[in-house]
Design an enzyme around this catalytic site. Structure first.
Site, short mmCIF file in Angstrom:
data_model
loop_
_atom_site.label_atom_id
_atom_site.label_comp_id
_atom_site.label_asym_id
_atom_site.label_seq_id
_atom_site.Cartn_x
_atom_site.Cartn_y
_atom_site.Cartn_z
N HIS A 465 -20.38 -11.77 -39.84
CA HIS A 465 -20.61 -11.88 -41.28
C HIS A 465 -19.47 -12.67 -41.94
O HIS A 465 -19.71 -13.66 -42.64
CB HIS A 465 -20.71 -10.48 -41.89
CG HIS A 465 -20.84 -10.48 -43.38
ND1 HIS A 465 -22.05 -10.34 -44.03
CD2 HIS A 465 -19.92 -10.65 -44.36
CE1 HIS A 465 -21.85 -10.42 -45.33
NE2 HIS A 465 -20.57 -10.60 -45.57
N GLU A 466 -18.25 -12.22 -41.69
CA GLU A 466 -17.11 -12.90 -42.32
C GLU A 466 -16.99 -14.34 -41.80
O GLU A 466 -16.60 -15.24 -42.55
CB GLU A 466 -15.81 -12.12 -42.08
CG GLU A 466 -15.81 -10.70 -42.63
CD GLU A 466 -16.21 -10.59 -44.11
OE1 GLU A 466 -16.03 -11.57 -44.85
OE2 GLU A 466 -16.72 -9.53 -44.51
N HIS A 469 -19.05 -16.58 -43.90
CA HIS A 469 -18.34 -17.02 -45.10
C HIS A 469 -17.36 -18.14 -44.75
O HIS A 469 -17.22 -19.12 -45.47
CB HIS A 469 -17.54 -15.87 -45.71
CG HIS A 469 -18.35 -14.85 -46.44
ND1 HIS A 469 -19.22 -15.17 -47.46
CD2 HIS A 469 -18.43 -13.50 -46.31
CE1 HIS A 469 -19.77 -14.06 -47.93
NE2 HIS A 469 -19.32 -13.03 -47.25
N HIS A 472 -19.01 -21.37 -44.42
CA HIS A 472 -19.41 -21.89 -45.73
C HIS A 472 -18.25 -22.70 -46.34
O HIS A 472 -18.47 -23.73 -46.98
CB HIS A 472 -19.76 -20.70 -46.62
CG HIS A 472 -20.62 -21.03 -47.81
ND1 HIS A 472 -20.94 -20.10 -48.76
CD2 HIS A 472 -21.21 -22.18 -48.22
CE1 HIS A 472 -21.70 -20.66 -49.69
NE2 HIS A 472 -21.88 -21.93 -49.39
ZN LIG Z 1 -19.76 -11.00 -47.44
#
Ligand SMILES: [Zn+2]
Length: 679
Positions: A465-466, A469, A472
């Protein structure tokens, strides 16, 4: 007078902060000079006698505050990851000063006059699409800060912002204080039920606190969850649970309850000054969701089906508890323990059997290789680059042609002085206004360190998940800093992170990277099958716990300030009115709900995870429909979303990727909440 590294050119590789020479006393003079410098830059913009142009106003603003950005990013990242008393004192001192500085710029009438003039002529300026959007965002941001208010109202807005900055800082420090202050010290004889990894982590935690030969369970989520899942000592589970959920509620200096009350009152006042009925309306106006009604619609769509599923789950838990001789009702400190028993029975899955297959380093490699297959990135470790703590590792990120893309730092272990939870942040954002600037990204988790460090399935998901990011920020290809990477609306920013989680649990990844820590043997096929089959297990619990927190956030920020004057009572009445199952409760109780009160970012915004999950579940379905989770054409279209930053509207980006608007069906299926009796 010693030299201040913030006033020098950084000759480190890729301009990474020279962590080895930065000391707490460098920050105050650096902040002071940086704010002064930005005000001087702003007065050059506003002092111009020329009719404003995009270049001498908007681009000049983009160029302003470089030093402040540099100092602030180092400071706030270190304060979150590696804090001490000195940094905390500086944070308390400078949070209100920085807020005042921001408001001084946002409410500068001469600056707003120039932006308003450009905004009125925006169609005739010959701007490119990213420039037009940037101008519109600047205009909106200033209006939302109060640029259209009277002089007296502006002064009040500024005072409130300053006070809120102080309160946010105090809130976070109080939670950190309560987490640092408490630990459950145990002897060997009190570890009944704990698997090897949890014992090893507790031993390590005790050692770090200078206690040899005993065991410490701290209030980090990564320590609490395993203990509640495995300890057969119901009394100790209860002790730990009560301490965990009491963070921020202790009478005295670290009590967060009065802070919540003041924060809610001030947010509500700001919203009313800006012409909104309440803070939620104000906040949601600038999101993908747009209105609190839209948010409520989404949350209530899952709320009842989730409670229904949780009721079924509880029945199974009660049966397991009775079989063990517990004839009381299931308490919150029992749920994880009996859920694990039921999971073992239903899926023949033992968390302690699974964990040895999830070695941290292997899962990091899995995340990197997934980014390689989807987005053509490669990661080269750079142990030569200075870091702020020996646990931090650094990789250089390159594209297919071998060109430098950015730096990626990982800080994976729980330790005193580090905020709990997991987050991704940046030391520098990508941009290309005057010259290409590459990003420096840092990801933080709070895994319990081991040799080797083993993750749960959920931990591995958090890591991905991290990393989503992080991608991104790393894949960002924009001109302007304000549009870089993750600078999108709050309810869209979780899309790139959440969709990336899927690649952790696809069979291709598990077969290659889930290898036994001792033998190196791959995850046995039948275990893999059972692991995947169990993915919707306990989702009633997880959805209720999350959605209850999202609902209380929304309700609190829609409420008149006086109703929220007693946070504890507000919480109690909410739980009762919504019939939140007592054995589940809230994922975050208000006095330690950092998303809402350690900053303003997720206030009236905790729903964002579920909102993004609608997009993400539907988005990943495109890959399963294509029959190939690494489908090159889809991956290329997905990469567009990661690269676009805030240069385009979020829904437009999603439609370009998916070919249509999202639907909620995939989310309900993903959580096992599909309702059979639909009309
Ligand atoms: Zn998040």
């Amino acid at each position: 007078m010693t030299q201040n590294p913030f006033f020098e050119v950084w000759s480190t590789p890729f301009g990474v902060p020279p962590f080895d020479s930065i000391r707490p006393e460098h920050f105050p003079p650096a902040f002071d000079r940086a704010m002064k410098q930005q005000l001087a830059e702003i007065s050059v913009i506003t002092g111009s006698a020329e009719r404003p142009s995009f270049g001498d106003t908007i681009e000049a603003l983009e160029r302003s505050g470089r030093l402040l950005d540099r100092v602030g990013r180092v400071f706030f990242n270190l304060q979150a990851s590696n804090s001490d008393d000195a940094l905390e004192a500086i944070a308390r001192d400078y949070a209100p000063k920085l807020a005042q500085h921001q408001m001084r710029i946002a409410l500068d009438p001469a600056l707003f006059a120039r932006i308003a003039d450009l905004y009125a002529r925006r169609a005739d300026l010959g701007l490119a699409a990213d420039q037009l959007r940037l101008l519109e965002r600047y205009h909106l941001r200033l209006v939302r800060s109060g640029a259209l208010l009277s002089v007296g109202q502006k002064a009040r807005m500024a005072t409130i912002s300053e006070r809120l900055a102080t309160l946010h800082t105090l809130f976070a420090q109080n939670v950190l204080h309560d987490e640092r202050d408490w630990q459950l010290i145990l002897d060997e004889t009190e570890l009944d039920g704990l698997p090897v990894f949890a014992r090893a982590a507790a031993k390590q935690a005790a050692r770090e606190r200078g206690i040899d030969g005993r065991y410490a369970v701290t209030l980090a989520r990564s320590a609490v969850e395993p203990f509640l899942t495995f300890s057969s000592r119901r009394d100790l589970r209860q002790t730990l649970w009560e301490a965990w959920t009491a963070r921020g509620t202790h009478e005295g200096a670290s009590d967060n309850r009065p802070i919540i009350q003041e924060i809610i009152a001030l947010r509500s006042e700001q919203a009313r000054l800006l012409g909104y009925d309440n803070f939620a309306d104000y906040r949601l106006d600038d999101t993908m969701a747009k209105t609190s009604a839209a948010v409520e619609r989404l949350l209530t769509q899952v709320w009842e089906p989730a409670k229904e599923k949780a009721r079924e789950e509880r029945a199974a838990l009660e049966a397991a508890a009775r079989a063990e001789g517990l004839n009381e009702t299931i308490a919150p400190w029992d749920w994880r323990y009996y859920a694990e028993k039921v999971r073992q029975a239903q899926y023949d899955l033992d968390e302690a059997d699974v964990k040895p297959y999830f070695v941290l380093d292997n899962m990091v490699r899995a995340a990197f290789d997934t980014a390689g297959r989807l987005f053509d990135l490669s990661f080269i470790e750079r142990p030569d680059i200075p870091v702020y703590h020996p646990d931090v590792r650094v990789w250089e990120v390159r594209d297919r042609a071998g060109a430098h893309i950015g730096l990626f730092l990982q800080d994976n272990f729980a330790r005193p002085g580090k905020q709990s939870g997991a987050w991704s942040s940046r030391y520098r954002d990508q941009e290309a206004l005057d010259a290409p600037v590459t990003p420096i990204v840092v990801n933080n988790t709070n895994f319990a360190k081991g040799e080797p460090t083993l993750l749960s399935f959920d931990d591995a998901r958090t890591l991905f998940h991290e990393f989503g990011h992080g991608l991104h920020a790393l894949l960002s290809r924009v001109r302007y800093r304000s549009q870089s990477g993750t600078a999108v609306r709050r309810d869209f920013v979780e899309f790139p992170s959440q969709i990336f989680e899927h690649w952790m649990s696809v069979p291709e990844t598990l077969r290659t990277y889930a290898r036994h820590c001792e033998t190196g043997a791959p995850l046995p096929e039948d275990l893999l099958r059972r692991l995947l089959a169990a993915q919707t297990f306990n989702q009633g619990f997880a959805t209720v716990e999350y959605t209850a927190s999202a609902l209380i956030d929304l309700e609190l920020h829609r409420t008149a300030a006086t109703v929220a004057s007693d946070a504890a009572r507000f919480e109690r009445e909410f739980l009762q009115r919504m019939a939140v199952p007592a054995e589940i409760g809230l994922r975050h109780r208000l006095p330690h709900f950092q998303h809402l009160f350690a900053g303003g970012g997720y206030a009236a915004g905790y729903y964002a995870y579920l909102w993004a999950e609608v997009l993400e579940a539907d988005g990943f379905a495109a890959f399963t429909e294509a029959g190939n989770v690494f489908d090159a054409e889809l991956a290329a279209r997905l990469k567009e979303i990661y690269s676009a930053g805030d240069t385009r509207d979020s829904m437009e980006l999603f439609r370009a990727f998916r070919g249509r608007e999202p639907t909620i069906a995939a989310l309900l299926e993903q959580r096992g909440l599909t309702v059979a009796h639909c009309n």
